[in-house]
Motif scaffolding. Sequence first.
Motif, PDB file in Angstrom:
ATOM      1  N   ARG B  53     -10.329  21.136   8.454  1.00 11.73           N
ATOM      2  CA  ARG B  53     -10.543  20.512   7.146  1.00 11.73           C
ATOM      3  C   ARG B  53     -10.717  19.006   7.303  1.00 11.73           C
ATOM      4  O   ARG B  53     -10.156  18.397   8.218  1.00 11.73           O
ATOM      5  N   HIS B  55      -9.585  16.390   5.973  1.00  9.24           N
ATOM      6  CA  HIS B  55      -8.458  15.460   5.987  1.00  9.24           C
ATOM      7  C   HIS B  55      -7.284  15.993   6.800  1.00  9.24           C
ATOM      8  O   HIS B  55      -6.134  15.713   6.509  1.00  9.24           O
ATOM      9  N   VAL B  56      -7.616  16.801   7.803  1.00 15.12           N
ATOM     10  CA  VAL B  56      -6.603  17.286   8.740  1.00 15.12           C
ATOM     11  C   VAL B  56      -7.031  16.869  10.139  1.00 15.12           C
ATOM     12  O   VAL B  56      -8.231  16.847  10.449  1.00 15.12           O
ATOM     13  N   MET B  84      -1.669  17.413  12.048  1.00 15.70           N
ATOM     14  CA  MET B  84      -1.229  16.430  11.048  1.00 15.70           C
ATOM     15  C   MET B  84      -2.266  16.253   9.946  1.00 15.70           C
ATOM     16  O   MET B  84      -3.404  16.677  10.067  1.00 15.70           O
ATOM     17  N   GLN B  85      -1.837  15.654   8.855  1.00 16.33           N
ATOM     18  CA  GLN B  85      -2.780  15.315   7.800  1.00 16.33           C
ATOM     19  C   GLN B  85      -3.259  13.896   8.035  1.00 16.33           C
ATOM     20  O   GLN B  85      -2.485  13.021   8.406  1.00 16.33           O
ATOM     21  N   ALA B  86      -4.564  13.698   7.844  1.00 16.71           N
ATOM     22  CA  ALA B  86      -5.085  12.334   7.871  1.00 16.71           C
ATOM     23  C   ALA B  86      -4.518  11.607   6.666  1.00 16.71           C
ATOM     24  O   ALA B  86      -4.337  12.194   5.606  1.00 16.71           O
ATOM     25  N   LEU B  87      -4.224  10.334   6.837  1.00 18.10           N
ATOM     26  CA  LEU B  87      -3.622   9.597   5.721  1.00 18.10           C
ATOM     27  C   LEU B  87      -4.721   9.022   4.841  1.00 18.10           C
ATOM     28  O   LEU B  87      -4.749   7.843   4.532  1.00 18.10           O
TER      29      LEU B  87
END
Lengths: 336, 90
Positions: B53, B55-56, B84-87
Amino acid sequence: MESCSFEGVPISIAYADPRNGTWWACQDHGHWGVKLQRSKDRGKSWEEVTAPAYPEGEEVKDGMPATTRYLWSMAHGGNNYTSRLWIGTDPGGLFVSEDGGNSFQLVESLWKHPTRKEGWFGGGRDLPGIHSIVVDPRDEDHIHIGISCAGIFETTDAGKSWAIRNKGMSADFLPDPTVETGFDPHIVVAAPSNPDFLWQQNHCGIFRSTDGGKNWIDVSEPQGPARFGFAIAVAGDNPDQAWVAPADSDVNRTAIHGALVICRTDDGGKTWKQLRNGLPQENCFDIVYRHALVNDSNAVVFGTTTGNLFFSPDRGENWEVINNYLPMIYSVQFAD
Amino acid sequence: MALVKFTYALKRFFPKLADTKANGKTLPAVLQEIEASYPGVTKYVLDDQGRLRQHVNIFIDGVMIKDRTKLSDPFQENSEIYIMQALSGG
């Protein structure tokens, strides 16, 4: 407030199925994708069900893989198809469930429509999206959908085939306004008392059809305020009575001159009455999104982009505040 | 065995999520194992077409993977794989 579910998660559509009382929440997680939640106890508990997903290899355009980016509309399939549900998505796919929402399948005939790859494009969102699904209660295989930007499509065989119903609509933002598709209906609704009377708040005005969408007539006020906006609602007992929530214009999407107004027509759009009693008339920037204006009998409710929720007990003549401090409101519905 | 770790943000949806050892030799195989332990979690990480995805992020031994489409980045027997999730947005 009876309950608050999914605090902090954007909900594109909150939907209560009137057939069985099931609540649905279409979630738009920024990081984790769209999710679909179902509750059979009015939000006390929720279960995540598999959200509509595009089959492997499907493409929005050549070279652009299709993935569900937003759940933008939801409708039940009618009283003769008790397990059927429809969901409209960005990037333009319509999905159907025949098992009460346990699984959803892409409606291939619409996805493969010859106009889609070249004639549909984003409007309000980056890619095309289906925001309106209108099931005819007299014949539940008869459905109109609204797509931004493509226009109105009609099926009479539960989605096996589709006809374009854009005659009479305008698309003044296009270099060639006479195109077959590329129109921007912001929302389409049908009059419950006569489903052949369809209304739409369009990017280019307010349009009405009295023949099931075969012909559309512009019923906007040329100088406003009943002209640009996103939402529209039709009275349950009168196909000529409708409400809109005007915004200034497409280039200035705020309340008009800092004042909130709802407009109502009682004569099929020939004239519009401005309803302001109880609504803020200065320093106001609220507008109303497409799924956030609804009515039931004499009651009308709308929610705004700045989290205000207003209620009228008398078809819009007078308004009162239900809540001022909600998040941005995407979707409002009366539930039993 | 590679060790898979997850952002705390996913624990909101999968409360039992914990560091997990995986036998898979490829990222898709590892994610398949994770899915077996935590049904549904890969739908949070991958989109309909199996791509990461937007933003991942996935890091292998501290380095962000390059192939977000087929997840073909190699790793070692004892690698640490961090999801992790992108910030995005702040």
